[in-house]
Structure formats: C-alpha cells, structure tokens
Design a protein around this motif. Structure first.
Motif, PDB file in Angstrom:
ATOM      1  N   GLY A 140      -6.446  50.030  -6.509  1.00 52.97           N
ATOM      2  CA  GLY A 140      -6.023  50.719  -7.506  1.00 52.97           C
ATOM      3  C   GLY A 140      -6.526  52.041  -7.792  1.00 52.97           C
ATOM      4  N   LEU A 141      -7.687  52.599  -7.048  1.00 57.35           N
ATOM      5  CA  LEU A 141      -8.112  53.623  -7.167  1.00 57.35           C
ATOM      6  C   LEU A 141      -7.095  54.423  -6.406  1.00 57.35           C
ATOM      7  CD1 LEU A 141     -11.915  53.354  -6.623  1.00 57.35           C
ATOM      8  CD2 LEU A 141     -10.700  53.964  -8.685  1.00 57.35           C
ATOM      9  N   LEU A 142      -6.540  53.965  -5.227  1.00 61.95           N
ATOM     10  CA  LEU A 142      -5.490  54.623  -4.472  1.00 61.95           C
ATOM     11  C   LEU A 142      -4.276  54.867  -5.375  1.00 61.95           C
ATOM     12  CD1 LEU A 142      -5.815  52.964  -0.925  1.00 61.95           C
ATOM     13  CD2 LEU A 142      -6.872  55.089  -1.538  1.00 61.95           C
ATOM     14  N   ALA A 143      -3.938  53.908  -6.002  1.00 62.25           N
ATOM     15  CA  ALA A 143      -2.592  53.970  -7.187  1.00 62.25           C
ATOM     16  C   ALA A 143      -2.750  55.154  -8.024  1.00 62.25           C
ATOM     17  CB  ALA A 143      -2.242  52.850  -7.503  1.00 62.25           C
ATOM     18  N   THR A 144      -4.068  55.120  -8.507  1.00 66.75           N
ATOM     19  CA  THR A 144      -4.424  56.059  -9.579  1.00 66.75           C
ATOM     20  C   THR A 144      -4.602  57.567  -9.057  1.00 66.75           C
ATOM     21  OG1 THR A 144      -5.744  54.403 -10.613  1.00 66.75           O
ATOM     22  CG2 THR A 144      -5.979  56.904 -11.300  1.00 66.75           C
ATOM     23  N   ALA A 145      -5.101  57.587  -7.633  1.00 67.59           N
ATOM     24  CA  ALA A 145      -4.987  58.719  -7.017  1.00 67.59           C
ATOM     25  C   ALA A 145      -3.590  59.620  -6.980  1.00 67.59           C
ATOM     26  CB  ALA A 145      -5.876  58.846  -5.904  1.00 67.59           C
ATOM     27  N   TRP A 146      -2.475  58.494  -6.483  1.00 69.02           N
ATOM     28  CA  TRP A 146      -1.337  59.000  -6.313  1.00 69.02           C
ATOM     29  C   TRP A 146      -0.544  59.392  -7.760  1.00 69.02           C
ATOM     30  CZ3 TRP A 146       2.974  56.774  -8.987  1.00 69.02           C
ATOM     31  CH2 TRP A 146       3.985  57.043  -8.678  1.00 69.02           C
ATOM     32  N   GLY A 147      -1.067  58.779  -8.918  1.00 70.55           N
ATOM     33  CA  GLY A 147      -0.523  59.321 -10.152  1.00 70.55           C
ATOM     34  C   GLY A 147      -0.929  60.396 -10.433  1.00 70.55           C
ATOM     35  N   LEU A 148      -2.281  60.862 -10.204  1.00 68.27           N
ATOM     36  CA  LEU A 148      -2.886  62.005 -10.633  1.00 68.27           C
ATOM     37  C   LEU A 148      -2.459  63.021  -9.640  1.00 68.27           C
ATOM     38  CD1 LEU A 148      -6.575  60.878 -11.043  1.00 68.27           C
ATOM     39  CD2 LEU A 148      -5.023  61.527 -12.807  1.00 68.27           C
ATOM     40  N   THR A 149      -2.024  62.903  -8.447  1.00 66.12           N
ATOM     41  CA  THR A 149      -1.375  63.724  -7.489  1.00 66.12           C
ATOM     42  C   THR A 149      -0.117  64.267  -7.911  1.00 66.12           C
ATOM     43  OG1 THR A 149      -2.764  62.908  -5.642  1.00 66.12           O
ATOM     44  CG2 THR A 149      -0.762  64.259  -5.064  1.00 66.12           C
ATOM     45  N   VAL A 150       0.868  63.437  -8.221  1.00 64.65           N
ATOM     46  CA  VAL A 150       2.097  63.684  -8.791  1.00 64.65           C
ATOM     47  C   VAL A 150       2.287  64.513  -9.648  1.00 64.65           C
ATOM     48  CG1 VAL A 150       3.092  61.669  -7.245  1.00 64.65           C
ATOM     49  CG2 VAL A 150       2.778  61.351  -9.427  1.00 64.65           C
ATOM     50  N   ALA A 151       1.187  64.063 -10.821  1.00 62.02           N
ATOM     51  CA  ALA A 151       1.227  64.647 -12.235  1.00 62.02           C
ATOM     52  C   ALA A 151       0.628  66.001 -12.154  1.00 62.02           C
ATOM     53  CB  ALA A 151       0.746  63.727 -13.156  1.00 62.02           C
ATOM     54  N   HIS A 152      -0.392  66.169 -11.133  1.00 61.53           N
ATOM     55  CA  HIS A 152      -1.201  67.588 -11.002  1.00 61.53           C
ATOM     56  C   HIS A 152      -2.105  67.632 -12.169  1.00 61.53           C
ATOM     57  CE1 HIS A 152       1.823  69.170  -8.128  1.00 61.53           C
ATOM     58  NE2 HIS A 152       2.711  68.871  -8.937  1.00 61.53           N
ATOM     59  N   GLY A 153      -2.920  66.203 -12.193  1.00 59.26           N
ATOM     60  CA  GLY A 153      -3.907  66.167 -13.034  1.00 59.26           C
ATOM     61  C   GLY A 153      -3.632  65.175 -14.193  1.00 59.26           C
ATOM     62  N   VAL A 154      -4.722  64.970 -15.045  1.00 58.69           N
ATOM     63  CA  VAL A 154      -4.521  63.975 -16.196  1.00 58.69           C
ATOM     64  C   VAL A 154      -3.685  64.452 -17.340  1.00 58.69           C
ATOM     65  CG1 VAL A 154      -5.979  62.568 -18.053  1.00 58.69           C
ATOM     66  CG2 VAL A 154      -6.950  63.046 -15.670  1.00 58.69           C
ATOM     67  N   GLY A 155      -3.430  65.681 -17.519  1.00 65.65           N
ATOM     68  CA  GLY A 155      -2.938  66.149 -18.805  1.00 65.65           C
ATOM     69  C   GLY A 155      -1.534  65.674 -18.838  1.00 65.65           C
ATOM     70  N   PRO A 156      -0.462  65.910 -17.946  1.00 64.38           N
ATOM     71  CA  PRO A 156       0.882  65.671 -18.109  1.00 64.38           C
ATOM     72  C   PRO A 156       0.925  64.061 -18.517  1.00 64.38           C
ATOM     73  CG  PRO A 156       0.633  67.115 -16.308  1.00 64.38           C
ATOM     74  CD  PRO A 156      -0.884  66.762 -16.655  1.00 64.38           C
TER      75      PRO A 156
END
Length: 487
Positions: free
Chosen positions: A201-217
């Motif tokens: 799950g942490l890996l999937a979260t890292a993917w999400g944060l990477t493609v969004a370039h951070g938490v903000g978007p």
C-alpha cells in the motif's frame, strides 16, 4: 424438551452443557488457551482492514462526489465509532472465553439467540462471497497476463465467463487450505498478511504522490456536492463504512476470546482498527485521487487500476497483494464467524473445520459477480446490513453492562433451562428490541418520505435497540423481583 436437548457432554475441566448448545468448538477457551497478544490482535485487524471492499468503499466515496478530505473525515468518524463499540463488546469474550453465538444467549435466550446468529451468519457468508469474488478478479488478471490464451475463455456460465469460474475455484481452494487447520493457522497467516499489505500500500501511495508531484494536487480536487447533499452523502459514507464492520462489532468475541488480557485486546484493536484503517484509507484516497489526474476519472477498483497501468510486474505484485489481503480478511472476518454460527446451529453434526468448508459452498449461491461493479449497490448493501445489526450491538452492550453488570454464569449459557431461558428458550426483551430497532433503522429504505434517516441506519438501530431492550429487560427484572446476577 427432547432427549437430545437434555443430554450433556463433558469438556475440559469437567464442563458440561446441553448437547443442542454445546460442543468443543463452542466451549469457553480456558485461561491457559488465551494466548493471543496485542501483536496478534493488531495484525489480525491489519489483515482484515486491508481488503478490496474497504478500499473500494473508501475510494467509492469520491465517486459519490466527496472530496479526498471529506472521504478521509467520513472514514475517521466511522472507524472511531466502530472502535468504541468493538472495545466494549469484546470485553465479555476476553473475560469469559466465549464466542458471540454463546454470549448472545444472555439477551435473546438459548433458542431466541438463533435469530441474530442466523442473520449474522448470513451476513458473514455474504461478505465472504463478495470478498472472494474480488480476490478472484486478481487471479483472473494475473493469469491473463502470464497466459494470453486464458483471456479467450469467455463462454458465459450463469452470468460469469468460464475463466472467471476457474479463478473463483482457485481462490476458494486457497481459502480451504488456510482454514483447514483451524484458528491458530488463521492467526499465523495474519502475522504475515497484515504487514505485507501495508508495505505494498505504501508503494501504491508513493506512485500516487509521484504522478501528482506531491500531496497538494490530490487534495485540491473539490467536492462535487454542496449543502444538504454533501452532508447526506457524508452520513451515507459514514454509515456505509460502519456497515463493512457492523457484522464484526457484533461477533468480536469470536476473536477476543483468544486474547490473554483486556489490555492486549484494547491495544491490539486500537492499533489494528482505527489507526491502521485511517492510514489504509488515506492510501486508497491518494491512489484514487491520482487516477483522476492520470486517467481523467476515478478508478476505484484496484484490479482495474492495475490493468490500466499496463505494467506486467506491477500487475503481478499488486495482484498477489490483493489475493493475500482478501484471504486475510475472509478467513478472519467472514469464514471464522460464519463457521461458529453454523456450529451453533448444528453442534452435534458440525465442527469448526467442517463448518468452514460449508461456508465456502454456500458462498457461491450469493453470486456477487452479478452486482459487484457498482459503488451505489455496495453502499446500499452496507447501509442495510449496518442498520439490521445495529440493534443487536445495542442489545448486547445494554445486556452485559446495564442488565448483567458484567457478570455472567457461563455454565447456564449452555443450558436450555436456567436464568437465561426466558420463555421457552426465548427472551422477549431481546426479540422485540431487535424487531423494533431493525424496523426503525431500515424504514427509510422503503418509505420515500423517511429516506433521509436511512443515512443514519446503524446509529438509529443501535440506539433504539439498546433503549427498547433496556426498558423491557429492566421491567421484567422489576416484575419478577430478579437481581442483576439472576436477571
């Protein structure tokens, strides 16, 4: 009373009970056998919380129109409420070593208890079928990636393709292997499954944060709802999330009976339920928010997300994780309680292992593949289950803490005659409280003018069930001159 009911059978330490209410799997776990620590309790909960339906339900809140922050808030409220309910309902299991289907006899009577037990068993088997089908989709996707010819097995059989039936059969066989050696194999499996799912799950979260370039978007995605619609959807989400575990709020003694102390069960549940659930939900919300940015729409089914990424190694890793996560929740949260409920119905014919296999067979008849891919249908079912089992939770809490004052006569819970017998084995207070509480909770589903209150089904059910049972049971105690210990 017939001869079979009046007979007794011995258990460890000379304990005896009527054969229609007792066998070795239903007997109290002796103190020496209660060896689960807080680590075991927390990892069991980790394994249960990290499942496809919980992921899809959390992600589905966004599909219903809530923002990421609103979805997280709904989940946090739901799991905090659940933790409090389970904390208190788990205590008699830890104190006396008895399962739900035995504890419930205190408030419903030995024969009346079959009513909530059957409903709880029905819900457990229903959820087993839902989770089982969800896991089979991952098997289908993995095999289809490794063996392209697999994807040609599309001949429909009873609404599902042939390849889907084979995937279901394989997944059912994995369940059978895990439960074939009883509760302790389940505990050992959860020690591995829970932490593994968190890691992926942490890996999937890292993917999400990477493609969004951070938490903000991810959290800037606005809610599509405003005003009353937003609040009602929020309440539907809270009730729906509670609905996932409302069944376990009832039968948490099935697990807590193996825990060595009250401290272990509280710490284990605190770590494993609200804290882990909120972290897991944040992962699912982040991942689903990222799919909006990448694909232009939310993908709330994790298997469909894995397929959309078009990366075979990602599909394999994610698919195996979904399989492990689904096995984890199914064996502990669905097969285990359903097996106990079936044993309770037929203690002279079934043991835990044989009842577990029967659960696997019955689960196929729920045909979850016919309605699974719809967020609205999942929340409708979740809300209905929560509303129906809310009264049972309220009745159990009122009975144990207010009527019995936390004192139970365990031997008499296994007898048709005695302080818990009620009238012919039925406790009218429990039955009426359940019927009235369930009606009040679910009436909004059938009466359009009252549809708004359906968003609060579980809360209405638990409050009405507790109140009605408290009044009726207290009145009976006063009329019959019973002390709390004898009520």
């Amino acid at each position: 009373m017939d001869h079979a009911e009046s007979g007794t059978m011995a258990a460890d330490g000379g304990f005896a009970g009527d054969t229609g209410l007792f066998n070795a799997d239903l007997a109290p776990v002796p103190p020496a056998g209660r060896d689960w620590s807080w680590v075991n309790m927390s990892t069991v909960w980790m394994g249960m919380v990290h499942n496809v339906v919980a992921y899809e339900a959390a992600a589905g809140l966004m599909q219903l129109g809530l923002s990421a922050l609103q979805s997280l808030a709904a989940v946090a409220v739901a799991y905090f409420v659940l933790f409090v309910a389970m904390w208190f309902n788990a205590r008699p299991g830890t104190a006396y070593g008895i399962p739900f289907c035995v504890l419930i006899r205190s408030s419903f009577g030995p024969r009346g208890a079959q009513l909530p037990v059957v409903i709880r068993g029905f819900c457990a088997i229903f959820w087993f079928a839902v989770q089982g089908y969800a896991g089979s989709l991952a098997i289908d996707a993995i095999i289809g990636t490794l063996i392209p010819a697999w994807n040609t097995l599309t001949m429909p059989i009873l609404g599902m393709a042939l390849k889907g039936w084979v995937a279901v059969a394989l997944f059912w066989a994995l369940h059978a292997w895990i439960v074939s050696h009883g509760v302790h194999r389940i505990r050992n499996f959860e020690l591995i499954a829970g932490p593994l799912v968190i890691l992926v799950g942490l890996l999937a979260t890292a993917w999400g944060l990477t493609v969004a370039h951070g938490v903000g978007p991810l959290f800037d995605q606005p809610s599509r709802l405003t005003g009353t619609d937003a609040w009602l959807t929020f309440c539907v989400g809270v009730t729906g999330m509670i609905g996932i575990w409302s069944t376990f709020a009832v039968n948490i003694p099935d697990l807590s009976r193996f825990v060595r102390s009250e401290r272990d069960q509280v710490i284990g549940q605190l770590i494993g339920l609200p804290l882990t659930a909120i972290v897991f939900t944040a992962m699912s919300v982040v991942t689903t928010s990222a799919t909006i940015l990448v694909f232009g729409h939310p993908i709330w089914d994790p298997v469909q997300l894995l397929l959309a990424l078009h990366e075979p190694w990602v599909l394999l890793l994610g698919g195996v994780t979904i399989i492990v996560a689904t096995l984890s929740v199914n064996v502990a949260a669905n097969i285990m309680p359903a097996a106990y409920d079936l044993v309770n119905l037929m203690p002279r014919r079934l043991g835990f292992n044989s009842a577990s296999m029967l659960v696997l067979v019955i689960g196929l008849f729920f045909a979850p593949w016919l309605w699974f891919h719809n967020a609205n249908s999942i929340f409708a079912v979740l809300g209905g289950i929560g509303g129906l089992l809310g009264p049972v939770t309220g009745i159990m809490l009122t009975d144990y803490y207010l009527i019995r004052r936390q004192r139970l006569s365990v031997p008499e819970l296994y007898r048709y005659e005695g302080r818990y017998a009620g009238r012919g084995g039925w406790n009218p207070a429990g039955v009426w409280a359940f019927l009235i509480g369930g009606t009040c909770a679910l009436i909004g589903a059938v009466v359009p003018a009252l549809h708004t209150i359906y968003a609060f089904a579980w809360f209405i059910g638990i409050a009405v069930g507790a109140a009605v049972y408290g009044v009726l049971a207290t009145r009976r105690r006063a009329v019959e001159g019973l002390s709390p210990a004898r009520a």
